[in-house]
Write an enzyme that holds these catalytic residues in place. Structure first.
Site, PDB file in Angstrom:
ATOM      1  N   LYS A  45      24.700  26.204  66.681  1.00 58.69           N
ATOM      2  CA  LYS A  45      23.391  25.771  66.164  1.00 58.69           C
ATOM      3  C   LYS A  45      22.248  26.226  67.071  1.00 58.69           C
ATOM      4  O   LYS A  45      22.345  26.105  68.299  1.00 58.69           O
ATOM      5  CB  LYS A  45      23.373  24.244  66.026  1.00 58.69           C
ATOM      6  CG  LYS A  45      22.025  23.675  65.583  1.00 58.69           C
ATOM      7  CD  LYS A  45      21.619  24.100  64.188  1.00 58.69           C
ATOM      8  CE  LYS A  45      20.134  23.885  63.921  1.00 58.69           C
ATOM      9  NZ  LYS A  45      19.708  24.453  62.621  1.00 58.69           N
ATOM     10  N   LEU A  74      15.300  23.391  62.964  1.00 59.64           N
ATOM     11  CA  LEU A  74      15.905  23.549  64.286  1.00 59.64           C
ATOM     12  C   LEU A  74      16.206  22.230  64.984  1.00 59.64           C
ATOM     13  O   LEU A  74      15.935  22.083  66.176  1.00 59.64           O
ATOM     14  CB  LEU A  74      15.011  24.417  65.183  1.00 59.64           C
ATOM     15  CG  LEU A  74      15.007  25.894  64.825  1.00 59.64           C
ATOM     16  CD1 LEU A  74      13.946  26.623  65.628  1.00 59.64           C
ATOM     17  CD2 LEU A  74      16.375  26.533  65.095  1.00 59.64           C
ATOM     18  N   ASN A 101      23.222  30.883  69.914  1.00 60.94           N
ATOM     19  CA  ASN A 101      21.981  31.141  69.166  1.00 60.94           C
ATOM     20  C   ASN A 101      20.836  30.388  69.833  1.00 60.94           C
ATOM     21  O   ASN A 101      20.869  29.168  69.971  1.00 60.94           O
ATOM     22  CB  ASN A 101      22.166  30.700  67.712  1.00 60.94           C
ATOM     23  CG  ASN A 101      20.975  31.061  66.837  1.00 60.94           C
ATOM     24  OD1 ASN A 101      19.944  30.401  66.868  1.00 60.94           O
ATOM     25  ND2 ASN A 101      21.113  32.111  66.051  1.00 60.94           N
ATOM     26  N   CYS A 132      11.184  32.103  64.685  1.00 61.15           N
ATOM     27  CA  CYS A 132      10.403  30.899  64.980  1.00 61.15           C
ATOM     28  C   CYS A 132       8.925  31.224  65.145  1.00 61.15           C
ATOM     29  O   CYS A 132       8.567  32.310  65.572  1.00 61.15           O
ATOM     30  CB  CYS A 132      10.869  30.269  66.278  1.00 61.15           C
ATOM     31  SG  CYS A 132      12.623  30.138  66.385  1.00 61.15           S
ATOM     32  N   GLY A 219      22.345  31.969  50.783  1.00 61.03           N
ATOM     33  CA  GLY A 219      23.460  31.841  49.856  1.00 61.03           C
ATOM     34  C   GLY A 219      23.639  33.125  49.064  1.00 61.03           C
ATOM     35  O   GLY A 219      22.892  34.096  49.262  1.00 61.03           O
ATOM     36  N   GLY A 245      24.049  37.136  55.407  1.00 62.05           N
ATOM     37  CA  GLY A 245      23.231  36.837  54.234  1.00 62.05           C
ATOM     38  C   GLY A 245      24.047  36.881  52.961  1.00 62.05           C
ATOM     39  O   GLY A 245      24.415  37.950  52.491  1.00 62.05           O
ATOM     40  N   GLY A 246      24.360  35.706  52.436  1.00 64.15           N
ATOM     41  CA  GLY A 246      24.985  35.614  51.120  1.00 64.15           C
ATOM     42  C   GLY A 246      26.452  35.978  51.034  1.00 64.15           C
ATOM     43  O   GLY A 246      26.994  36.059  49.932  1.00 64.15           O
TER      44      GLY A 246
HETATM   45  C1  LIG Z   1      21.264  24.669  57.029  1.00 62.78           C
HETATM   46  C2  LIG Z   1      20.982  25.966  57.726  1.00 62.78           C
HETATM   47  C3  LIG Z   1      20.576  25.958  59.061  1.00 62.78           C
HETATM   48  C4  LIG Z   1      20.321  27.162  59.734  1.00 62.78           C
HETATM   49  N1  LIG Z   1      19.967  27.115  61.052  1.00 62.78           N
HETATM   50  C5  LIG Z   1      19.792  28.298  61.737  1.00 62.78           C
HETATM   51  C6  LIG Z   1      19.527  28.290  63.149  1.00 62.78           C
HETATM   52  O1  LIG Z   1      19.476  27.240  63.790  1.00 62.78           O
HETATM   53  N2  LIG Z   1      19.344  29.492  63.771  1.00 62.78           N
HETATM   54  C7  LIG Z   1      19.434  30.691  63.086  1.00 62.78           C
HETATM   55  O2  LIG Z   1      19.290  31.739  63.706  1.00 62.78           O
HETATM   56  N3  LIG Z   1      19.705  30.712  61.761  1.00 62.78           N
HETATM   57  C8  LIG Z   1      19.890  29.547  61.077  1.00 62.78           C
HETATM   58  N4  LIG Z   1      20.183  29.585  59.729  1.00 62.78           N
HETATM   59  C9  LIG Z   1      20.273  30.889  59.032  1.00 62.78           C
HETATM   60  C10 LIG Z   1      21.709  31.354  58.900  1.00 62.78           C
HETATM   61  O3  LIG Z   1      22.331  31.497  60.159  1.00 62.78           O
HETATM   62  C11 LIG Z   1      21.806  32.667  58.126  1.00 62.78           C
HETATM   63  O4  LIG Z   1      21.111  33.672  58.838  1.00 62.78           O
HETATM   64  C12 LIG Z   1      21.182  32.579  56.738  1.00 62.78           C
HETATM   65  O5  LIG Z   1      21.479  31.330  56.162  1.00 62.78           O
HETATM   66  C13 LIG Z   1      21.647  33.706  55.794  1.00 62.78           C
HETATM   67  O6  LIG Z   1      23.043  33.670  55.604  1.00 62.78           O
HETATM   68  P1  LIG Z   1      23.754  32.959  54.338  1.00 62.78           P
HETATM   69  O7  LIG Z   1      23.121  33.487  53.102  1.00 62.78           O
HETATM   70  O8  LIG Z   1      25.197  33.314  54.478  1.00 62.78           O
HETATM   71  O9  LIG Z   1      23.498  31.505  54.499  1.00 62.78           O
HETATM   72  C14 LIG Z   1      20.449  28.388  59.029  1.00 62.78           C
HETATM   73  C15 LIG Z   1      20.846  28.386  57.693  1.00 62.78           C
HETATM   74  C16 LIG Z   1      21.130  27.204  57.039  1.00 62.78           C
HETATM   75  C17 LIG Z   1      21.573  27.238  55.607  1.00 62.78           C
END
Ligand SMILES: Cc1cc2nc3c(=O)[nH]c(=O)nc-3n(C[C@H](O)[C@H](O)[C@H](O)COP(=O)(O)O)c2cc1C
Ligand SMILES: Cc1cc2nc3c(=O)[nH]c(=O)nc-3n(C[C@H](O)[C@H](O)[C@H](O)COP(=O)(O)OP(=O)(O)OC[C@H]3O[C@@H](n4cnc5c(N)ncnc54)[C@H](O)[C@@H]3O)c2cc1C
Ligand code: FES
Lengths: 303, 248
Positions: A45, A74, A101, A132, A219, A245-246
């Site tokens: 996280k 965050l 991260n 950020c 997603g 991503g997705g």
């Molecule tokens: C609930 C949630 C919390 C996230 N928290 C972070 C984070 O703390 N730091 C970060 O770099 N990305 C964070 N992300 C982004 C994901 O790591 C990822 O880059 C993004 O969701 C795209 O991938 P996905 O489509 O497989 O979810 C978060 C995504 C979700 C859904």
């Protein structure tokens, strides 16, 4: 025997599957479902200097079959607690190098946290989330300008010894310019993409679903955007790319690798199906057989 | 310990115009306390839908849900024999091991009533003498009154419009019937939780709701502030102790 291993800046992963930051906590909840040591690695996280509660709730919005929006903001216990409490716990359940991260709201904060986390034995790669807001510059995200992203990269590289991957935001006009600026500033790799800015409205109540109004959309439906950006960046840069991503299947992983990813992160799908990464790892050799791939690393960037 | 499994619908019937009872067959071995919930995957939906466990035995889980949107409407249209992918055993549930508690008061509002059923059964089995108050808007919405009475406890009904039971809120029924109790358990809409949190002098446990990403503690989507720190409603809750709750 299929070879699933990949090499991320000298770190050899048994397979390219890496749960994405923010969707896997510090691993504990998933360790209740399966042995998380089957993973290539995972990204914990997003951690900041101070503890954060994050945004007000509701923080989550449904987006039909296609994905979800989150505006967690965050939430994390802060770098001290991560080092003193989370990492010792993590060590008990995960015995491979982990991806740290790190987030920040100023250049100094990024550098401070990365310098501290760099000293942690279990950290294999530092992943710097530049999505950020820069509080000193009107809240514009560091990841939206090549100069700001390069400045963060330089500051972090100056105080660390481990590979540094910069995690980029897709909410920009020229992803290649930003990736190249990071590479030139010394980044060992690039991770992309973070969430796309999105919004949902509760039409019965006539107000945004999310308290923060907007949030990060992720997603399955962002997959084509991620593949495109991974392709563009991996063609333009010489450092490894972690694609994200997705992703929701072994076929997606192979597609992402053909686009240029050396490792592949899985985010939101972990929340829907806690077994998704295990299922993908088990499915990969079968799909490789079907596609006549013996070594997964052979397909990186072949398209 | 949370688990994922495939569950078969063996009953899915309306109890009122918009509230349905669904009985699911499958592994229940990891349900440890009343007040826990399950998280149901639905076709065409990304997020699962969290629903409290009303009752369970070795092979079945009973849930009661209200149709409020697309997901619950989809559930209402499902037939016996259809299967659902569900995460089971989520959340902490109610703690019944409370020192000196003899006469707990159980308060449920609307679809906050169902988890009180499993709780009442457990308290009775442990030799306690619970009283139940159920609050609804109107008589047409009342469900599970007979089921609670059949357990052998005192049950009071309130309706906001006075068409059934005591007119007003659950707090009115508490006063007008002079109910004596030494502990509070409650699940219901936030205004009800607030009123009881403010008005009740005994210790107690209240169950909360929040929009959820995962439902098992991984995403920080459902956090709330308490006097003992930040908590995840899905994992550290949904049940919180009265002493730690703050509605700031
Ligand atoms: C609930 C949630 C919390 C996230 N928290 C972070 C984070 O703390 N730091 C970060 O770099 N990305 C964070 N992300 C982004 C994901 O790591 C990822 O880059 C993004 O969701 C795209 O991938 P996905 O489509 O497989 O979810 C978060 C995504 C979700 C859904
Ligand atoms: C721990 C817990 C236990 C619950 N137990 C019950 C129960 O026993 N019976 C019952 O009828 N309802 C219960 N709910 C509320 C139930 O989850 C929602 O009514 C349901 O998710 C609505 O889904 P929908 O698709 O019909 O509505 P939509 O409004 O279309 O849903 C859109 C999104 O919002 C979420 N959402 C909407 N309302 C709520 C809500 N009140 N709480 C949390 N998320 C919500 C949905 O899950 C979905 O992700 C519970 C909620 C929680 C958090
Ligand atoms: S819903 Fe993910 S932590 Fe509670």
């Amino acid at each position: 025997m299929k070879d699933l291993s990949v090499n991320l800046s000298g770190l050899i992963l048994d397979n390219p599957i890496v749960p994405a930051s923010g969707t896997f906590g510090f691993g504990r909840e998933f360790a209740e479902y399966y042995d998380i040591n089957i993973l290539g690695s995972f990204s914990f996280k997003g951690t900041t200097k101070e503890a954060r509660f994050g945004n007000p709730t509701p923080r989550i919005a449904e987006c039909g079959a296609s994905g979800m929006i989150n505006a967690v903001g965050l939430q994390n216990p802060g770098i001290d607690t991560v080092i003193n409490r989370e990492l010792p716990e993590l060590k008990k359940i995960f015995h491979k190098p982990v991806i740290a991260n790190i987030s920040g709201f100023s250049i100094e904060e990024y550098a401070y946290c990365c310098e501290r986390i760099d000293k942690e034995e279990q950290v294999g790669i530092i992943e710097v989330n530049v999505s950020c807001p820069n509080v000193r510059h009107g809240g514009m995200s560091f990841g939206t300008s090549p100069e700001a992203a390069a400045e963060v990269t330089r500051a972090v590289k100056a105080v660390t010894t481990k590979p540094v991957y910069i995690k980029l935001s897709p909410n920009v006009t020229d992803i290649v310019a930003i990736a190249k600026a990071c590479e030139e500033a010394g980044a060992d790799g690039i991770c992309l993409i973070n969430t796309m800015l999105g919004m949902r409205i509760d039409i019965a109540r006539r107000r945004p679903v999310i308290a923060n109004v907007m949030g990060g959309f992720s997603g399955p439906s962002i997959f084509p955007v991620a593949v495109r950006m991974v392709h563009q960046v991996s063609k333009a840069c010489n450092v490894p790319v972690m694609g994200c991503g997705g992703v929701s299947s072994a076929r997606d992983v192979i597609e992402m690798m053909m686009a240029g990813a050396t490792a592949v992160q899985v985010g939101a799908m972990n929340l829907k199906n806690p077994y998704i990464c295990k299922e993908i790892i088990e499915e990969l050799p079968i799909v490789m057989e079907e596609l006549k791939i013996d070594r997964l690393s052979d397909i990186i960037g072949i398209v | 310990m949370q688990k994922q499994g495939i569950y078969k619908i063996i009953t899915n019937v309306p109890l009122t115009k918009s509230v349905y009872k669904m009985v699911l067959e499958g592994d229940t071995s990891n349900i440890t306390a009343p007040g826990q919930f399950i998280n149901i995957e639905l076709a065409g939906k990304f997020l699962r839908r969290p629903i409290s466990i009303c009752d369970w035995n070795e092979t079945t889980i009973t849930v009661i849900y209200k149709v409020v949107g697309e997901g619950t409407r989809q559930m209402a249209g499902m037939k016996e024999g259809e299967e659902l992918d569900i995460l089971v055993g989520l959340g902490n549930g109610f703690n019944t091991n409370i020192d000196k508690m003899k006469h707990p008061l159980l308060v449920g509002g609307g679809v906050g009533v169902p988890p009180m059923y499993g709780l009442a059964k457990k308290l009775l089995a442990e030799g306690k003498r619970p009283t139940m108050i159920m609050g609804f808007n109107t008589a047409e919405e009342v469900f599970y009154y007979e089921e609670f009475v059949a357990l052998g406890l005192d049950v009071f009904v309130t309706t906001v419009d006075g068409t059934g039971g005591t007119k007003g809120f659950v707090t009115d029924a508490m006063e007008q019937n002079g109910i004596l109790y030494d502990y509070l358990y409650c699940c219901g809409p936030e205004p009800m939780l607030k009123a009881l949190h403010r008005g009740v002098m005994t210790g107690g446990q209240l169950s909360f709701e929040e929009r959820m990403g995962c439902g098992f503690g991984a995403c920080m989507g459902c956090s709330c502030k308490t006097l003992t720190g930040y908590k995840r409603i899905c994992k550290d809750g949904p049940v919180m102790y009265k002493e730690e709750i703050t509605f700031e």
